[in-house]
Design a protein around this motif. Structure first.
Motif, PDB file in Angstrom:
ATOM      1  N   GLU A   1      -7.247  12.591  -0.258  1.00 54.60           N
ATOM      2  CA  GLU A   1      -7.088  11.458   0.654  1.00 54.60           C
ATOM      3  C   GLU A   1      -8.417  10.730   0.875  1.00 54.60           C
TER       4      GLU A   1
ATOM      5  N   ARG B   1      -5.820   1.931   2.207  1.00 58.63           N
ATOM      6  CA  ARG B   1      -5.559   1.997   3.643  1.00 58.63           C
ATOM      7  C   ARG B   1      -6.320   0.901   4.385  1.00 58.63           C
ATOM      8  N   THR B   2      -7.539   0.646   3.953  1.00 55.80           N
ATOM      9  CA  THR B   2      -8.347  -0.407   4.588  1.00 55.80           C
ATOM     10  C   THR B   2      -7.676  -1.767   4.404  1.00 55.80           C
TER      11      THR B   2
ATOM     12  N   ALA C   1      -4.450  -2.425   3.934  1.00 52.74           N
ATOM     13  CA  ALA C   1      -3.216  -2.530   4.735  1.00 52.74           C
ATOM     14  C   ALA C   1      -3.552  -2.842   6.206  1.00 52.74           C
ATOM     15  N   GLU C   2      -4.565  -2.167   6.742  1.00 53.20           N
ATOM     16  CA  GLU C   2      -4.945  -2.376   8.137  1.00 53.20           C
ATOM     17  C   GLU C   2      -5.499  -3.792   8.354  1.00 53.20           C
TER      18      GLU C   2
ATOM     19  N   ARG D   1      -7.840   5.250  -2.624  1.00 50.26           N
ATOM     20  CA  ARG D   1      -6.885   5.507  -1.539  1.00 50.26           C
ATOM     21  C   ARG D   1      -7.429   4.953  -0.225  1.00 50.26           C
TER      22      ARG D   1
END
Length: 557
Positions: A238, A247-248, A250-251, A243
């Motif tokens: 993770e 995530r960065t 999407a936020e 990955r």
């Protein structure tokens, strides 16, 4: 011509600046006053060895400077131009000697070395010291004096260069016709060439070989390391960068929906994702392609070991072995074709022998004529200098060499008869100290002025003579001063009276220090100085009258 000399903190001189003009300038002073310091300063500016003892006590450095007018010195101007040290119209030499013994020099304000100082000074000044007449006892010096008197420099160059070229050819011919040595050398060359042909590499290929060796030696580490880095970029963890970047992204997308100003930052993250993907793909391909070939590593390692061995044998870096191969091939080809090469060299050698023989014959003829003229001229001067009936003969003897000689076909011997009726004998065997000094002066007067040097310096060359002879010496120096600048340090009033200008050196002491002062004398000062030189401590009216009479007679001649 020397126009000025400046010295500061030099020996016992605190500071002095002297101007010079044309003609004969005489320098006088009491014994120990430092009359020769001017000559010493000029010798140091000419590149003589310096030491800390020349620095005035209590000072950190001595400074010397001289200026020359080069109007009539074409050779000096040409030398300065070649060395890129030229200045319009003049020349300045400067030297600083430090108390710890080091020194620095400048020519026209630019740093200069001892070689440059010596070469330039040889074109500017000619210095004759108190003991230089001892050099007359040397036969090579006698030959050099004769050649300088004759002025046949072009012939000397032709003879010397043809002889040196002939000797170089002779050495090459001996090398090519070495018999068993030649066969052994050829065998060695074949072996060395074979080794270098097999192992030496051009610089670019050698660099690639060394890079390949480094890569093969670390293949395992490279493979393992590249896989580890790939896992950090795009692994299952993770914490892998791709990955974390997802995530960065999407936020930030959710935040950009609330404020459009964040939208450009999403483009930056998209570009970063593309770069990470490309890096991961590149690492993956590299990890698959890493060469883990131990046989290839052994080959490369062996090749480098051979190169290091050859480097030690030839005492050269590995990168220069390929050039060494070319040189050995050229030598091998020259030895292989020695027959044709020897024939060509023999032809060239014969041509040089003929050229040398022609130049040497013309040099011998010129020397013979000059020897007769020099002998007659010096003999006449010896009679003027109080050696009545004395004669000098310049004898030329065949040289022992059977091959072209750089000095020509003959050697020189000065023969002298100091008194009538005595047979001439070698100068080094018969002349006493006083006679040698006078003969030396006669030869100097006869041979000087044959070059283009602008200034001649004499440091008490009149030692050991006096009376009427001293007056003759002064007259000769004055006549020489009519042709060029002459500076003469003297203790004789008869010589000092002949000067066109007169400098007096005096020493002054107190409880703390001793200082030397240099001053240019006017007419009254010259009369008083001559009176001192004539009368010693007690100067009478008669002594002054004699000095005035001597000065008037010398200056009106």
């Amino acid at each position: 011509m020397l126009t000025s000399l400046y010295v500061r903190h030099f020996a016992v001189v605190e500071a002095a600046e002297v101007s010079f003009g044309p003609g004969l300038t005489v320098v006088s002073g009491e014994t120990g006053a430092g009359k020769s310091l001017l000559v010493d300063a000029l010798m140091l500016l000419a590149g003589a060895r310096a030491d800390s003892g020349m620095v005035r006590a209590g000072s950190d450095r001595a400074e010397l400077a001289a200026e020359f007018d080069l109007t009539d010195l074409a050779e000096a101007r040409a030398w300065l131009s070649r060395e890129e040290l030229d200045e319009d119209g003049g020349c300045q030499l400067r030297r600083v000697i430090r108390a710890e013994g080091s020194s620095r020099a400048w020519i026209n304000g630019r740093p200069a070395n001892a070689r440059q100082l010596g070469e330039l000074a040889a074109l500017l000044v000619e210095i004759h010291g108190q003991h230089e007449h001892q050099a007359l006892l040397s036969r090579p010096h006698q030959l050099a004096l004769l050649d300088a008197y004759a002025g046949h420099d072009d012939l000397l160059v032709q003879v010397r260069e043809s002889a040196m070229q002939w000797r170089e050819l002779a050495a090459r011919m001996r090398k090519l016709s070495g018999g068993d040595d030649r066969d052994q050398r050829l065998e060695l060359l074949r072996h060395e060439i074979e080794s270098l042909e097999k192992w030496s590499l051009p610089a670019a290929e050698l660099a690639e070989l060394e890079s390949s060796h480094k890569r093969l030696a670390n293949a395992g580490r490279l493979a393992e390391g590249s896989i580890s880095v790939l896992e950090l970029l795009d692994g299952d963890s993770e914490f892998a960068l791709r990955r974390a970047l997802g995530r960065t992204h999407a936020e930030l997308s959710r935040l950009a929906a609330l404020d459009d100003k964040l939208a450009p930052l999403l483009d930056l993250l998209d570009n970063a994702g593309i770069q990470l993907a490309e890096a991961a793909d590149g690492l993956g391909r590299y990890a698959q392609d890493v060469d883990l070939d131990p046989e290839r590593f052994s080959e490369v390692d062996n090749h480098l070991a051979r190169l290091h061995e050859l480097s030690r044998r030839h005492r050269l870096p590995a990168a220069e072995l390929h050039d060494k191969l070319a040189a050995l091939r050229a030598e091998h080809d020259e030895l292989e074709g020695a027959g044709d090469a020897l024939e060509a060299l023999a032809t060239q050698s014969r041509r040089l022998e003929l050229a040398h023989a022609d130049a040497a014959a013309r040099l011998s003829e010129s020397r013979s004529l000059a020897a007769s003229r020099l002998g007659d001229e010096v003999s006449a001067l010896m009679n003027e200098l109080g050696m009545a009936g004395g004669q000098l003969q310049v004898e030329l003897e065949p040289a022992a060499a059977v091959e072209p000689d750089p000095q020509g076909r003959e050697r020189c011997e000065f023969l002298v008869s100091a008194n009538p009726g005595q047979p001439p004998r070698a100068l080094r065997k018969v002349a006493s100290g006083g006679e040698l000094a006078r003969i030396s002066l006669a030869i100097e007067v006869a041979t000087l002025g044959k070059d283009t040097v602008g200034s001649m310096i004499f440091d008490e060359v009149d030692t050991g003579i006096g009376g009427a002879i001293a007056e003759v010496v002064g007259q000769k120096l004055r006549a020489l001063g009519a042709q060029r600048q002459v500076l003469c340090v003297t203790h004789l009033p008869q010589v000092a009276a002949q000067g066109h200008a007169h400098l007096r050196v005096s020493k002054h002491s107190d409880d703390d220090s001793t200082r030397t002062r240099i001053e240019k004398l006017d007419a009254a000062g010259r009369r008083d100085e001559l009176a001192r030189m004539l009368g010693g401590l007690e100067i009478t009216r008669e002594t002054r009258a004699h000095a005035r009479q001597m000065l008037d007679r010398a200056q009106t001649d």
